[in-house]
Design a protein around this motif. Structure first.
Motif, mmCIF file in Angstrom:
data_model
loop_
_atom_site.group_PDB
_atom_site.id
_atom_site.type_symbol
_atom_site.label_atom_id
_atom_site.label_comp_id
_atom_site.label_asym_id
_atom_site.label_seq_id
_atom_site.Cartn_x
_atom_site.Cartn_y
_atom_site.Cartn_z
ATOM 1 N N ARG A 59 12.549 -6.054 22.736
ATOM 2 C CA ARG A 59 11.134 -5.788 22.428
ATOM 3 C C ARG A 59 10.894 -5.626 20.924
ATOM 4 O O ARG A 59 9.834 -5.982 20.401
ATOM 5 C CB ARG A 59 10.692 -4.516 23.167
ATOM 6 N N ALA A 63 10.081 -1.726 14.025
ATOM 7 C CA ALA A 63 8.628 -1.679 13.804
ATOM 8 C C ALA A 63 8.282 -1.141 12.418
ATOM 9 O O ALA A 63 7.156 -0.727 12.171
ATOM 10 C CB ALA A 63 7.956 -0.840 14.880
ATOM 11 N N ASP A 66 9.232 4.520 9.292
ATOM 12 C CA ASP A 66 8.643 5.493 10.219
ATOM 13 C C ASP A 66 7.371 6.068 9.607
ATOM 14 O O ASP A 66 7.412 6.849 8.650
ATOM 15 C CB ASP A 66 9.658 6.595 10.539
ATOM 16 N N LYS A 68 5.215 8.128 10.804
ATOM 17 C CA LYS A 68 4.998 9.573 10.993
ATOM 18 C C LYS A 68 5.723 10.362 9.904
ATOM 19 O O LYS A 68 5.243 11.409 9.470
ATOM 20 C CB LYS A 68 5.458 9.988 12.395
ATOM 21 N N ILE A 84 14.185 4.005 0.352
ATOM 22 C CA ILE A 84 14.104 2.538 0.307
ATOM 23 C C ILE A 84 15.371 1.952 -0.335
ATOM 24 O O ILE A 84 15.719 0.792 -0.135
ATOM 25 C CB ILE A 84 12.793 2.105 -0.382
ATOM 26 N N TYR A 104 9.281 -7.375 17.709
ATOM 27 C CA TYR A 104 8.662 -7.013 16.431
ATOM 28 C C TYR A 104 9.681 -6.893 15.297
ATOM 29 O O TYR A 104 10.636 -6.120 15.401
ATOM 30 C CB TYR A 104 7.947 -5.672 16.564
ATOM 31 N N VAL A 106 8.626 -5.890 11.881
ATOM 32 C CA VAL A 106 7.366 -5.534 11.250
ATOM 33 C C VAL A 106 7.642 -4.659 10.023
ATOM 34 O O VAL A 106 8.490 -3.763 10.086
ATOM 35 C CB VAL A 106 6.501 -4.742 12.264
ATOM 36 N N GLY A 108 8.980 -2.679 7.285
ATOM 37 C CA GLY A 108 10.377 -2.449 6.889
ATOM 38 C C GLY A 108 11.371 -3.150 7.802
ATOM 39 O O GLY A 108 12.503 -3.425 7.401
ATOM 40 N N GLU A 111 11.549 -6.530 6.443
ATOM 41 C CA GLU A 111 12.280 -6.403 5.167
ATOM 42 C C GLU A 111 13.772 -6.184 5.406
ATOM 43 O O GLU A 111 14.609 -6.651 4.633
ATOM 44 C CB GLU A 111 11.683 -5.250 4.355
ATOM 45 N N PRO A 130 2.470 -5.694 7.738
ATOM 46 C CA PRO A 130 1.101 -5.219 7.967
ATOM 47 C C PRO A 130 0.715 -3.986 7.129
ATOM 48 O O PRO A 130 -0.281 -3.327 7.417
ATOM 49 C CB PRO A 130 1.147 -4.844 9.452
ATOM 50 N N GLU A 131 1.495 -3.693 6.078
ATOM 51 C CA GLU A 131 1.254 -2.461 5.310
ATOM 52 C C GLU A 131 -0.163 -2.388 4.754
ATOM 53 O O GLU A 131 -0.713 -1.296 4.588
ATOM 54 C CB GLU A 131 2.269 -2.352 4.157
ATOM 55 N N LEU A 134 -2.408 -0.260 6.503
ATOM 56 C CA LEU A 134 -2.161 1.187 6.388
ATOM 57 C C LEU A 134 -2.634 1.701 5.027
ATOM 58 O O LEU A 134 -2.408 2.858 4.680
ATOM 59 C CB LEU A 134 -0.659 1.482 6.532
ATOM 60 N N PRO A 138 3.959 -3.474 1.121
ATOM 61 C CA PRO A 138 5.392 -3.418 1.446
ATOM 62 C C PRO A 138 6.167 -2.803 0.277
ATOM 63 O O PRO A 138 5.824 -3.026 -0.879
ATOM 64 C CB PRO A 138 5.778 -4.888 1.619
ATOM 65 N N GLY A 139 7.205 -2.035 0.616
ATOM 66 C CA GLY A 139 7.938 -1.353 -0.462
ATOM 67 C C GLY A 139 9.423 -1.649 -0.474
ATOM 68 O O GLY A 139 10.152 -1.158 -1.330
ATOM 69 N N ALA A 140 9.904 -2.458 0.490
ATOM 70 C CA ALA A 140 11.352 -2.716 0.559
ATOM 71 C C ALA A 140 11.640 -4.214 0.476
ATOM 72 O O ALA A 140 12.526 -4.725 1.146
ATOM 73 C CB ALA A 140 11.934 -2.107 1.833
HETATM 74 N N1 CAA Z 1 6.630 4.396 12.748
HETATM 75 C C1 CAA Z 1 6.643 5.389 13.679
HETATM 76 N N2 CAA Z 1 6.403 5.193 14.982
HETATM 77 C C2 CAA Z 1 6.127 3.949 15.370
HETATM 78 C C3 CAA Z 1 6.082 2.864 14.489
HETATM 79 C C4 CAA Z 1 6.371 3.127 13.108
HETATM 80 N N3 CAA Z 1 6.407 2.156 12.176
HETATM 81 N N4 CAA Z 1 5.784 1.734 15.164
HETATM 82 C C5 CAA Z 1 5.642 2.106 16.465
HETATM 83 N N5 CAA Z 1 5.842 3.447 16.581
HETATM 84 C C6 CAA Z 1 5.786 4.241 17.809
HETATM 85 C C7 CAA Z 1 4.352 4.463 18.242
HETATM 86 O O1 CAA Z 1 3.775 5.540 17.539
HETATM 87 C C8 CAA Z 1 4.532 4.735 19.717
HETATM 88 O O2 CAA Z 1 4.996 6.070 19.860
HETATM 89 P P1 CAA Z 1 4.225 7.074 20.908
HETATM 90 O O3 CAA Z 1 4.461 6.433 22.249
HETATM 91 O O4 CAA Z 1 4.964 8.356 20.715
HETATM 92 O O5 CAA Z 1 2.816 7.093 20.502
HETATM 93 C C9 CAA Z 1 5.690 3.823 20.119
HETATM 94 O O6 CAA Z 1 6.369 3.506 18.893
HETATM 95 C C10 CAA Z 1 5.236 2.524 20.751
HETATM 96 O O7 CAA Z 1 4.306 1.906 19.873
HETATM 97 P P2 CAA Z 1 2.905 1.297 20.371
HETATM 98 O O8 CAA Z 1 2.397 2.070 21.546
HETATM 99 O O9 CAA Z 1 2.019 1.167 19.187
HETATM 100 O O10 CAA Z 1 3.401 -0.147 20.886
HETATM 101 P P3 CAA Z 1 2.534 -1.487 20.962
HETATM 102 O O11 CAA Z 1 3.391 -2.472 21.700
HETATM 103 O O12 CAA Z 1 1.165 -1.230 21.453
HETATM 104 O O13 CAA Z 1 2.389 -1.988 19.425
HETATM 105 C C11 CAA Z 1 3.170 -2.461 17.209
HETATM 106 C C12 CAA Z 1 3.494 -2.403 18.703
HETATM 107 C C13 CAA Z 1 2.132 -3.578 16.950
HETATM 108 C C14 CAA Z 1 4.469 -2.796 16.440
HETATM 109 C C15 CAA Z 1 2.575 -1.119 16.750
HETATM 110 O O14 CAA Z 1 3.428 -0.079 17.193
HETATM 111 C C16 CAA Z 1 2.433 -0.979 15.273
HETATM 112 O O15 CAA Z 1 1.514 -1.539 14.698
HETATM 113 N N6 CAA Z 1 3.336 -0.220 14.622
HETATM 114 C C17 CAA Z 1 3.288 0.028 13.221
HETATM 115 C C18 CAA Z 1 3.844 -1.147 12.463
HETATM 116 C C19 CAA Z 1 3.700 -0.961 10.964
HETATM 117 O O16 CAA Z 1 2.638 -0.832 10.437
HETATM 118 N N7 CAA Z 1 4.855 -0.982 10.246
HETATM 119 C C20 CAA Z 1 4.893 -0.866 8.821
HETATM 120 C C21 CAA Z 1 5.325 0.511 8.429
HETATM 121 S S1 CAA Z 1 5.196 0.818 6.686
HETATM 122 C C22 CAA Z 1 6.571 0.096 6.020
HETATM 123 O O17 CAA Z 1 7.411 -0.449 6.704
HETATM 124 C C23 CAA Z 1 6.702 0.234 4.543
HETATM 125 C C24 CAA Z 1 7.847 -0.472 3.910
HETATM 126 O O18 CAA Z 1 7.684 -1.539 3.380
HETATM 127 C C25 CAA Z 1 9.188 0.112 3.854
#
Ligand code: CAA
Length: 257
Positions: A59, A63, A66, A68, A84, A104, A106, A108, A111, A130-131, A134, A138-140
């Motif tokens: 799956r 993603a 984190d 949170k 990072i 996914y 997505v 990081g 990255e 998708p940053e 938010l 992207p940072g990595a």
């Molecule tokens: N961080 C923390 N928790 C995450 C997460 C993340 N990046 N992605 C998913 N989760 C958690 C959700 O909060 C959820 O937890 P709960 O059941 O406790 O609420 C669980 O995983 C399942 O997620 P969804 O219910 O959202 O699952 P979905 O199938 O409906 O959607 C998804 C999947 C499209 C990937 C969606 O979870 C999503 O958009 N996630 C965030 C992706 C994202 O924006 N990532 C970038 C992070 S920033 C980054 O990475 C910066 C960098 O460059 C280093």
């Protein structure tokens, strides 16, 4: 060493490092990244292992960072955590690392796949940065490695909108090396890892370093680097063994020296 958020399987001459936070879609917190980098570094020093695979589950490969953990962080806290830097540590592994990606990849997670040496994807893999959605970027490596891999037009499209590339699109655009049906992508990644691990180890290390150098240096510097490594391989037993074996019409036997 015991790990909580990854599973390490040694199937010498290959090893598989699997991210194991399925309920969070393998979101990459600092513990995951710390465990993964230290596992890869340990395997890099294990003479029985020639190639590693980083993977998630069907799956989600990952993603992203984190969210949170970051939601309330200040800029100074993010700077001090410096997590990072784990993505950079993966780049310094000397043996080839394959990202076997399904679902996914997505933020990081994408990255992380790009920090590996090549990507094998399942048909259900999707790659995105998708940053922007938010309120950050992207940072990595998502603006840098992605742009070098797929070019400015596609990278801008992904980074400015957050839209995902399917596995097939990612393959067509040079991000992914091979795409397989979801049921077999990991087996195929293992087959590829075994094939890579069967090559002469020093040449393998130099080949990886040299291709990665192309990502980071002007052509003249890269060509110079490549030529020196090529000449250096004539100081290895395996270099002579491979050339002689061809002339003598036999299979080479690598010594790793
Ligand atoms: N961080 C923390 N928790 C995450 C997460 C993340 N990046 N992605 C998913 N989760 C958690 C959700 O909060 C959820 O937890 P709960 O059941 O406790 O609420 C669980 O995983 C399942 O997620 P969804 O219910 O959202 O699952 P979905 O199938 O409906 O959607 C998804 C999947 C499209 C990937 C969606 O979870 C999503 O958009 N996630 C965030 C992706 C994202 O924006 N990532 C970038 C992070 S920033 C980054 O990475 C910066 C960098 O460059 C280093």
């Amino acid at each position: 060493m015991t790990y909580e958020l990854i599973i390490v399987q040694s199937e010498a001459p290959i090893a598989i490092v699997q991210i194991n936070r399925p309920r969070q879609l393998n979101a990459l917190n600092s513990q995951v990244m710390q465990e993964m980098t230290s596992a890869l570094e340990t395997l890099d020093n294990d003479a029985a292992i020639g190639c590693m695979i980083v993977t998630g589950d069907e799956r989600a490969f990952g993603a992203g960072a984190d969210i949170k953990d970051m939601a309330d962080a200040t800029a100074v806290e993010m700077l001090q955590r410096n997590w990072i830097a784990y993505w950079d540590r993966i780049k310094h592994i000397s043996k080839p690392v394959i990202a076997a990606v399904s679902g996914y990849a997505v933020g990081g997670g994408c990255e992380l796949a790009m920090a590996c040496d090549l990507i094998v994807a399942s048909e259900s893999a999707q790659f995105s940065q998708p940053e922007i959605n938010l309120g950050v970027i992207p940072g990595a490596g998502g603006t840098q490695r992605l742009t070098r891999a797929i070019g400015k037009a596609k990278a801008m499209d992904m980074v400015l909108t957050g839209r995902a590339l399917s596995a097939r699109e990612a393959e067509a655009n040079g991000l992914v090396a091979r795409v397989y049906p979801t049921e077999v992508y990991l087996d195929e990644a293992k087959k590829l890892a075994r094939e890579i691990a069967s090559k002469a180890p020093v040449a393998l290390r130099f080949a990886k370093e040299s291709v990665n150098k192309a990502f980071e240096s002007p052509l003249a510097d890269g060509l110079d680097f490549e030529r020196k490594l090529f000449y250096f391989l004539f100081a290895t037993q395996d270099g002579h063994e491979g050339l002689k074996a061809f002339v003598e019409k036999r299979k080479p036997e690598w010594q790793g020296k």
